[in-house]
Design an enzyme around this catalytic site. Structure first.
Site, PDB file in Angstrom:
ATOM      1  CB  CYS A 257      21.043 112.914-100.115  1.00 51.16           C
ATOM      2  SG  CYS A 257      19.605 113.552 -99.210  1.00 51.16           S
TER       3      CYS A 257
ATOM      4  CB  CYS B  67      20.652 119.713 -95.858  1.00 51.88           C
ATOM      5  SG  CYS B  67      22.041 119.233 -96.921  1.00 51.88           S
TER       6      CYS B  67
END
Length: 298
Positions: A102, A243
């Protein structure tokens, strides 16, 4: 280890207690300390488990991340010791699934580690490998997210396919590129991302048999030679405000498709922008902001 001081806006400070610290006053009771941070409104509950190990069950993760009954977050992040780097970062989605990478969480954990050492460079080990991170400004962090792969086995896909032109169509989403940035991505390029019902279409893509571990679905529009607009529907989280790995995947895919020759692109996400550099060795370097919210006790 001494407590870490995280500077907030103005001259106020917010103290993160040392790793494994479970002490609290009588009013608050006892529990495990956490820090809430976000990268472009991608929110994380971060727990330091370098002294006291912490492996929460899926139900506990879901409760912590649920904004109605817990702290509220897109992911639970656990910092652990590492023999290969400065820290190990473990990532859990809201459904309890452990995931590999991430980008926004990496920046937040890197900032915590940088504040601890006072330095400008830190190495973070993840399930996707060791990531090199640097301080590049006031609450601005740059992370080398590693080599982006378009090998079908790395994504992974359930069968061999041309990952540059996957040939998967779901309504107006046509022929994505499939990539791995330590986690799987399918990137669709459309004329106008604002006209696409990403939340309605992405679950069908994620459930396709081609993706045995599901997939993060990105829908992108090239606004100029060095600027992309992107919306990402993440595994286990749904639509997100930002993201980081999705931005890396979209920038890499745009170059691979021949849509742009730029090596440095700005990716516009719903909550703001990140900079993505695609290096000649295939690595994606992401640069963007971090923000401290508050600390508390679980």
């Amino acid at each position: 280890m001494p407590a870490t001081r995280l500077r907030s806006r103005g001259n106020n400070t917010a103290e993160i207690k040392g790793p494994g610290d479970r002490t609290m006053d009588a009013e608050s009771g006892t529990g495990r300390a956490f820090v809430k941070m976000h990268g472009l409104k991608n929110h994380f509950v971060i727990v330091d488990a370098r002294v006291a190990p912490y492996r929460p069950a899926a139900a506990e993760i879901a409760r912590i991340c649920d904004v109605d009954v817990g702290v509220g977050a897109d992911q639970l992040v656990v910092i652990e010791p590492s023999a290969r780097a400065d820290v190990f970062m473990r990532l859990y989605n809201v459904d309890g699934r452990e995931v590999e990478a991430c980008g926004n969480a990496t920046r937040c954990v890197a900032w915590i580690a940088l504040e601890e050492t006072g330095g400008d460079h830190v190495r973070i080990e993840t399930l996707a490998g060791v990531l090199e991170c640097r301080r590049i400004g006031e609450r601005q962090v740059s992370c080398d997210m590693g080599r982006v792969s378009m090998d079908w086995q790395d994504v992974p896909l359930s069968e061999e396919r041309d990952t540059l032109n996957l040939g998967l169509n779901v309504g107006p989403l046509v022929n994505p590129a499939a990539l791995s940035v330590g986690n799987p991505h399918a990137v669709f390029f459309v004329d106008d991302v604002d006209a696409i019902d990403v939340a309605g279409l992405a679950p069908t893509v994620q459930g396709d048999r081609l993706f045995p571990h599901s997939v993060n679905v990105g829908v992108a529009t090239l606004r100029s030679a060095d600027r992309l607009q992107l919306i990402v529907y993440e595994r286990g989280a749904g639509l997100t405000q930002a993201c980081g790995t999705g931005a890396c995947a979209a920038a890499f895919a745009a170059r691979a498709r021949g849509l742009t020759e730029a090596t440095q692109l700005t990716v516009e996400l719903p909550a703001g922008e990140v900079g993505i550099e695609i290096r000649s060795d295939g690595h994606a370097v992401m640069s963007g902001p971090v923000a401290y919210c508050f600390r508390g006790i679980l």
